[in-house]
Scaffold this active site. Structure first.
Site, PDB file in Angstrom:
ATOM      1  N   GLY A 189     -13.173 -50.408   0.023  1.00 33.06           N
ATOM      2  CA  GLY A 189     -11.765 -50.774  -0.063  1.00 33.06           C
ATOM      3  C   GLY A 189     -10.978 -49.855  -0.965  1.00 33.06           C
ATOM      4  O   GLY A 189     -11.091 -49.937  -2.193  1.00 33.06           O
TER       5      GLY A 189
ATOM      6  N   THR B 204      -7.575 -48.249   0.578  1.00 25.70           N
ATOM      7  CA  THR B 204      -6.207 -48.181   1.087  1.00 25.70           C
ATOM      8  C   THR B 204      -5.392 -49.407   0.692  1.00 25.70           C
ATOM      9  O   THR B 204      -5.872 -50.546   0.783  1.00 25.70           O
ATOM     10  CB  THR B 204      -6.219 -48.056   2.627  1.00 25.70           C
ATOM     11  OG1 THR B 204      -7.055 -46.963   2.986  1.00 25.70           O
ATOM     12  CG2 THR B 204      -4.820 -47.809   3.158  1.00 25.70           C
TER      13      THR B 204
ATOM     14  N   GLU C 101     -16.737 -39.153   3.406  1.00 28.46           N
ATOM     15  CA  GLU C 101     -15.927 -39.887   4.372  1.00 28.46           C
ATOM     16  C   GLU C 101     -15.232 -38.926   5.324  1.00 28.46           C
ATOM     17  O   GLU C 101     -15.202 -39.144   6.546  1.00 28.46           O
ATOM     18  CB  GLU C 101     -14.900 -40.739   3.638  1.00 28.46           C
ATOM     19  CG  GLU C 101     -14.024 -41.576   4.564  1.00 28.46           C
ATOM     20  CD  GLU C 101     -12.980 -42.369   3.800  1.00 28.46           C
ATOM     21  OE1 GLU C 101     -12.686 -43.505   4.206  1.00 28.46           O
ATOM     22  OE2 GLU C 101     -12.448 -41.844   2.796  1.00 28.46           O
TER      23      GLU C 101
END
Length: 386
Positions: free
Chosen positions: A124, A126, A242
């Site tokens: 988490g 954003t 990512e």
């Protein structure tokens, strides 16, 4: 597929994962989406075979490889039409961060399960108002005795419904300067004050998206991952993988779409010759192949730099790889649909749903415009406008 410079072990991994992906294929993913569930069977088998944790340390149940190997896994599953988005999140981001910065207890608690697929972790970062600007994150953690209290909101968080924990990016106050600095916390989804709300997406995907509301979620001291003062170092240790894995996801999807188009172009005959014999069809497909191969080379460069410990070099290459792969994927999908004409929009051929899915690689986890900003400032030395 044009060969790339890989070890024999990496080539064997690529072939083995491709065979697994082929056994499941696009129909399997389409069915799980229609049923509203996670691709649990593929996830479990990939974990049992060691593919999910190929990047994690051997002493914690992983394969001892790196992001290079994990990107091969995701690319080949995608090329078979059965990508696993949570590969980007659980082993690539969360697994990497814990392996690099976690305590011994955190490593032993989480890494074996992440490696074999029996435990999953979401990520988490954003927030509604921060967008791509990680410096504007407003989720804050404050001390309360030996505990932490975490408060804030997150959006577009993948797979929270199947996660055993969420690695949350918050900010703590520096006692010396008063400035807020990013820190990472392992948050159980059943913690008091933790609320998840599904986001209604038009994107057809097995992995669901959520908004998270954190209202004074109390966490023990050992929920903090790594050093409280490390700040951005630990954050970007997860963000570079990512970007690399997003590139792998996009390249795999592009290869799948291109493969469908090539099969059709070889077989579909109009005016006595297959349509693939006509340059108006052949040349765009050739360009799509070239673009995917170029993106793959940059992805491999980024992965090798990251695995070698060059975080700064990997940051530039990972952003470039993600940008190139997103563009190549969108173009490959668009050209595949056009090659099939009306058939490209039918459920039978399964390409129309990729029109929306391909755009994800342009948007997430960072927009192409922000990547261009990064390259302008960091690579070219141009001044900022913000």
């Amino acid at each position: 597929m044009t060969p790339v410079i890989e070890s024999e072990e990496q080539k064997d991994l690529r072939a083995a994962v491709a065979a697994l992906g082929k056994r499941y294929g696009r129909d399997y993913i389409t069915r799980t989406v229609a049923e509203g569930r996670h691709p649990a069977e593929l996830w479990a088998e990939a974990g049992k075979l060691g593919y999910l944790g190929v990047n994690l340390p051997e002493e914690y149940g992983g394969g001892g490889g790196g992001v290079t190997e994990l990107s091969i896994v995701l690319e080949e599953l995608g090329a078979a039409g059965s990508p696993l988005l949570m590969l980007v999140v659980s082993p690539a981001i969360c697994g990497t961060v814990i392996a690099r910065f976690g305590t011994e207890e955190q490593k032993r608690t989480w890494l074996p399960g992440i490696a074999d697929g029996t435990r999953t972790m979401a990520f988490g970062i954003t927030e509604p108002d921060a967008g791509s600007n990680s410096h504007r994150i407003t989720t804050t953690a404050r001390r309360d005795g030996d505990d932490w209290l975490l408060t804030g909101r997150k959006v577009f968080i993948s797979g929270v419904d199947i996660a055993d924990a969420v690695l949350i990016v918050g900010r703590t106050e520096d006692a010396r300067t008063g400035r807020l600095k990013p820190c990472l916390f392992i948050v159980p989804p059943d913690a008091e004050g933790f609320q998840r709300n599904p986001i209604d997406m038009e994107l057809n995907a097995a992995e669901k998206q959520f908004e998270l509301v954190l209202d004074d979620v109390r966490l023990p001291a050992d929920a903090l991952v790594g050093d409280e003062d490390a700040g951005l170092l630990q954050l970007f240790a997860g963000l570079n993988p990512e970007r690399i894995m997003t590139a792998a996801f996009a390249i795999g999807m592009g290869r799948y779409a291109l493969g469908r188009a090539l099969d059709y172009a070889r077989e579909r005959t109009v005016w006595k010759t297959p349509i693939g014999a006509h340059q108006a069809i052949a040349h765009p497909l050739a360009r799509a192949h070239i673009d995917l191969e170029l993106a793959r080379l940059m992805m491999h460069k980024a992965a090798h730099l990251y695995d070698a410990g060059d975080d700064i070099g990997a940051g530039e290459a990972a952003n470039m790889a993600k940008y190139a792969a997103g563009e190549a994927c969108v173009n490959a999908v668009d050209q595949a649909v056009h090659t099939l004409g009306g058939n490209g929009l039918t459920r039978e051929y399964g390409l129309a749903s990729l029109i929306t899915a391909a755009r994800v690689a342009r948007i997430a986890p960072v927009s192409r415009e922000m990547i261009l900003n990064y390259v302008s400032h960091q690579s070219l030395g141009l001044p900022k406008s913000y």
